[in-house]
Structure formats: structure tokens, C-alpha cells
Design an enzyme around this catalytic site. Structure first.
Site, PDB file in Angstrom:
ATOM      1  N   HIS B  81      25.776 -24.839  10.545  1.00 10.94           N
ATOM      2  CA  HIS B  81      24.786 -25.857  10.927  1.00 10.94           C
ATOM      3  C   HIS B  81      24.703 -25.969  12.449  1.00 10.94           C
ATOM      4  CE1 HIS B  81      22.738 -29.708  11.118  1.00 10.94           C
ATOM      5  NE2 HIS B  81      22.522 -29.631   9.820  1.00 10.94           N
ATOM      6  N   GLY B 161      27.684 -41.147  30.170  1.00  8.60           N
ATOM      7  CA  GLY B 161      28.864 -40.300  30.295  1.00  8.60           C
ATOM      8  C   GLY B 161      28.775 -39.348  31.465  1.00  8.60           C
ATOM      9  N   GLY B 170      32.198 -31.612  23.469  1.00  9.50           N
ATOM     10  CA  GLY B 170      30.776 -31.272  23.529  1.00  9.50           C
ATOM     11  C   GLY B 170      29.987 -32.540  23.831  1.00  9.50           C
TER      12      GLY B 170
END
Lengths: 290, 290
Positions: B81, B161, B170
Site C-alpha cells: 500500500h 513539525g 516519515g
């Protein structure tokens, strides 16, 4: 998730401060969904309808009932609705993923708790200890005013609590009952005789469906006739089947259905049949709903 | 009661011990309804679907995400995916009594929290800060492996962030989207060309309904053709209307509908139209359900 529904009927429908205190007791630290709090001044009665996990519903019901018997004095109570106690009647209604046995445990735990507080308690419906106690109407017959005498009779000894009349609290009925669906269908006619014919097609006692109680009423404001029904076992005799039968019986007489009302709480499971019948969605699982 | 739904997609679908730890973090002291936890080994991905009051959903999502970025190392991740982060994508979906603004507040609070933990975060769908960030596909294009480079470009600076690639976590996409209804209708035919004609009748781009995406597929196991649809605005283009159109289009070609499937979570509000259309129950309020 297990969901149980409770409908706590208390004999106070006028004094909003007291009703607010009872609501606060119910909600204290609880994770309950309040569905309705319905106070009626003429009835002098409030119905608290709420749902949640069985343990939470039991604890909330205890808190609410304890507060109600503290605040309400039945010896001063007047009101149009039949009643026998400060906490008058408390049905527990299985809603989702909950067996009748689990609901019965909750009702018995609540009954024992109230009995422990000195309130005479009768179990009714699926919690009844004798056939004569299945029906609320039979237990409550004579109302509060008759209980000082009624309770002295062996056959009306309470199931929990003291075996004698308590003037302040009166007595309480609790138990478990299957969810009803209250379905009203309004017809575009003011001819009551047509309504009476249609009632016969669906009502159990006149050859119609099992689990359907029905009457035809005139609704003068709307110039309509209403078929007013209780479906007492919606899994066996579902909403859509009764609706479709009334629709075809009505249309064959050259009349249309104007609209439908479903009154009060409806178990979400009752909608599963709609998904299957109308949308052919046979695999639908109510757990998919959010 | 306000209800918000969250679908937290994390990049771990094989290690059951880790998935269990994440579930525990989610449930810790929470009053959430877990609707589904769906792990796929080929995808190496788990989707946690849960609902509850907005504040509870936010707190549960934070606990789950914190645990996921602690346990998952994306530098070792493989799976079929598309993905870009340990916590890959987190849509918040308004379910009941909740405005888009309230849901956006939850998404932004979650994004700021994750950013504070050192994870680059992008807002998408209704939370997107730029038109190019509306679509998950666009943000995630190139997947995890491309982000060390992608993030250095001004147009792919994260919304929260650090402005640099973090190999372990990630990046994460979060936002608010309207609930979809995934509706499949199976026809009693194996002639795909009939399916393709019927798709044209309902699909927005070929003159059908707004808010309907549809394709026709062969289902060889069942020897049927399926009309597979997403209804993207079920309030405006409701299930029953699309169903009835497909029913009449199918029947006019001498074919019947075999059955219908509704896949995944379904907002309870989507059933209100069924009550109105099929049962003429115009006054029904979903708050009556329990």
C-alpha cells in the site's frame, strides 16, 4: 458494545429544581447517553430515558432513584397519571449485544438496591416472579392510595424491601421488557370506518400479524384517520412489513398514506430490516453505523 | 451527543504484538467505540477506526500515534500500500452534531501534537492549507522513499513539525473529510456492457448525479456485474435515490438487482432518508435511535 436502555419514571413533574437535582445525580461521573427527560405537569411525572453500558446504566439508575426517594414525598403527590411510588416504574430494555439474562441481572440488582433502601419493590414483565405480576397495570391497580391495604395481602407481598407500606416512597416496579416500536400511520381520509377495516388487516386479534396491537383513531386537526400501532416484537413482525401491508390495503381502497410517525425511542436494530428489504443490502451489519 | 470518527492508518500490519500495544495505547482510560481494527499483511498496514466524543477521540488518537511512532521504524518498512509515514494518514470524519469547524480544531490539535513530537505533518482535504494539498494522493506521491528530497522543496514544506526528513517516522497526513458511503449494487447479469450503460446513468461525469463516482466491474465468482460507487455527499445525493435510479435503469433492460453492499462505516444520518423515503416517516429524528 453492549447497550442497555432504562426509562426511569418518577413522580415529580412540576418542581424543576428537584428534577434538575435528579438529573445531576444521574449524570454524576457517568458515561450515559441521555435520550430524553420528559416532565409533564398534569401527570406530575418525569421520565428519564438514557442508555449506555449495562454497568453504567445500573449505577446511574441507582443514583437517580436514591435522589428521587430522598426528594419526593408521595403522601403529598397528586397527578393525572396512575402511580404507586416516588420511583414509580423502571423498565430496563435490551438494546444491543445484550441478552435478556444480562438485562435481568441489572433489574434484580437495582431491585435489591432499592429494597435495601427500604422501598418495597415488585418485579414485572420478564422479571416477574409470578404470572400475576407480569403486567404493570395489575401491580399498580388501586395506585398509591390503596397500597397500605393491598400490601397486607399475601399475594401482593413485595419481591424486595419491607413487607409493609412506606408512605414517603410508596412502592416501585422494575423489570425487563422487550423494546416496543410505536408506529402511527396517517391516512388521507377522514372516514374512520376505512381505518377500522385496515386495522383488522394488521391486528393480531382480527387475523392480522402476530405482535401487532392496533387501533384506528380520528385526527380532527389533520382531517385524517390514524392507524396507531405497537409492534411488540419488531424482529419477528418488522416495521416494513406492517407498513407495506397498510399501504396496499389503503391503496386498494383508493386512499394514500399521508405520513408515518415513529414515537419514542427506536432500537437501531429495527432499521436493519429496512436496509435489507428496501435496499436489498442483506449483508449490512448495524455495527457499521456510527 | 457529539460524535467524531477517526481512521488512523499506521504502517504496521504484520507484527501482532506491536498492533496490540498500539490498541492498548488507544484504549487506555478512553471511552471510545472501536469500530474496526483491520490489519493487512500484504499492505503491512493497520487501520484503527473508532468513534466517540471529539475530545476523547483526539486524546485516543494522540496516544495511538505516539505509540506508533515509538514502535514503527519506516526505514525498514515494506508493503504493497502507498505510504509515507509510521502514522500514515489520519482523517477525522464528523459523524453527529459536530460542525466542520469543530472537527478541524481536532485535526489541527492532533497535527500540532505530532509536529511537537518531531514528525513532519501535512494537512489535507478540508484542513488543507493550499489547494495542492487537498488530495492525499498528491501529498503522498513518491511515497516514503522520495520524501528526503521532496521535503526540501518550498512547496512541500510541512504544515507542522520539522522542515526536514525524519527517517524513523516519515511524515503524516491528517485532516477532515466528509463521510463517504461506499455502495455496491450487484446485477443479475454477467454482461459488463449493461453495467457500463447503467454507470453512465448515475455517474456525475456522464450526466448522472452530482457526488457520485461509479464504475462497472465484473464479479466472475458470482457471474454478476457490479456497479461500484462512492457517494461523496450522501445528504445531497442520498442512497435511496441512487438505488432507485439503478433499479429502474436495470429493470428497463430486463434485469434485476441481486443485492447491495454497503462497505465500511456508515453514518447513521444516512439512514434518515430511508425512513423518510420508504416509510414516509418525515418527522423521524436519528436521536430517537438507541
Amino acid at each position: 458494545m453492549k447497550v442497555l436502555l432504562a426509562e426511569v419514571n418518577v413522580s415529580e413533574g412540576r418542581n424543576l429544581a428537584l428534577i434538575r437535582e435528579m438529573k445531576s445525580a444521574l449524570m454524576e461521573g457517568a458515561v450515559l447517553r441521555i435520550m430524553e427527560i420528559n416532565s409533564d405537569k398534569d401527570h406530575n411525572r418525569t421520565v428519564f430515558t438514557f442508555s449506555g453500558e449495562p454497568e453504567e446504566v445500573l449505577e446511574g439508575t441507582k443514583r437517580l432513584a436514591k435522589k428521587a426517594i430522598e426528594l419526593i414525598d408521595m403522601s403529598n403527590h397528586t397527578g393525572a397519571h396512575p402511580r404507586m411510588g416516588a420511583v414509580d416504574v423502571v423498565p430496563f430494555i435490551p438494546a444491543r449485544d445484550i441478552t435478556q439474562e444480562e438485562a435481568l441481572e441489572v433489574a434484580k440488582a437495582f431491585g435489591a438496591f432499592l429494597g435495601g433502601l427500604g422501598v418495597p419493590v415488585y418485579y414485572y414483565e420478564d422479571a416477574a416472579t409470578k404470572p400475576e405480576r407480569k403486567s404493570l397495570v395489575d401491580i399498580r391497580r388501586g395506585e398509591y392510595e390503596s397500597f397500605a391495604v393491598k400490601m397486607t395481602k399475601e399475594e401482593w407481598r413485595p419481591d424486595e424491601g419491607p413487607f409493609e407500606f412506606v408512605a414517603k416512597s410508596g412502592a416501585t416496579v422494575t423489570g425487563v421488557r422487550f423494546p416496543l416500536v410505536a408506529l402511527n400511520i396517517n391516512l388521507r381520509t377522514d372516514d374512520l370506518s376505512v381505518g377500522k377495516q385496515i386495522v383488522k388487516a394488521v391486528r393480531a386479534v382480527t387475523g392480522g400479524y402476530q405482535n401487532v396491537r392496533a387501533i384506528a383513531l380520528e385526527i380532527p386537526d389533520k382531517k385524517m384517520v390514524q392507524i396507531s400501532m405497537n409492534l411488540t416484537q419488531y424482529q419477528k413482525t418488522p416495521i416494513h412489513r406492517v407498513f407495506e401491508t397498510i399501504k396496499s390495503e389503503t391503496e386498494s381502497r383508493g386512499i394514500l398514506i399521508a405520513d408515518t410517525e415513529i414515537v419514542g425511542p427506536v432500537p437501531v436494530m429495527a432499521l436493519e430490516d429496512l436496509m435489507k428489504f428496501y435496499l436489498r443490502c442483506y449483508s449490512f451489519n448495524m455495527e457499521q453505523l456510527y
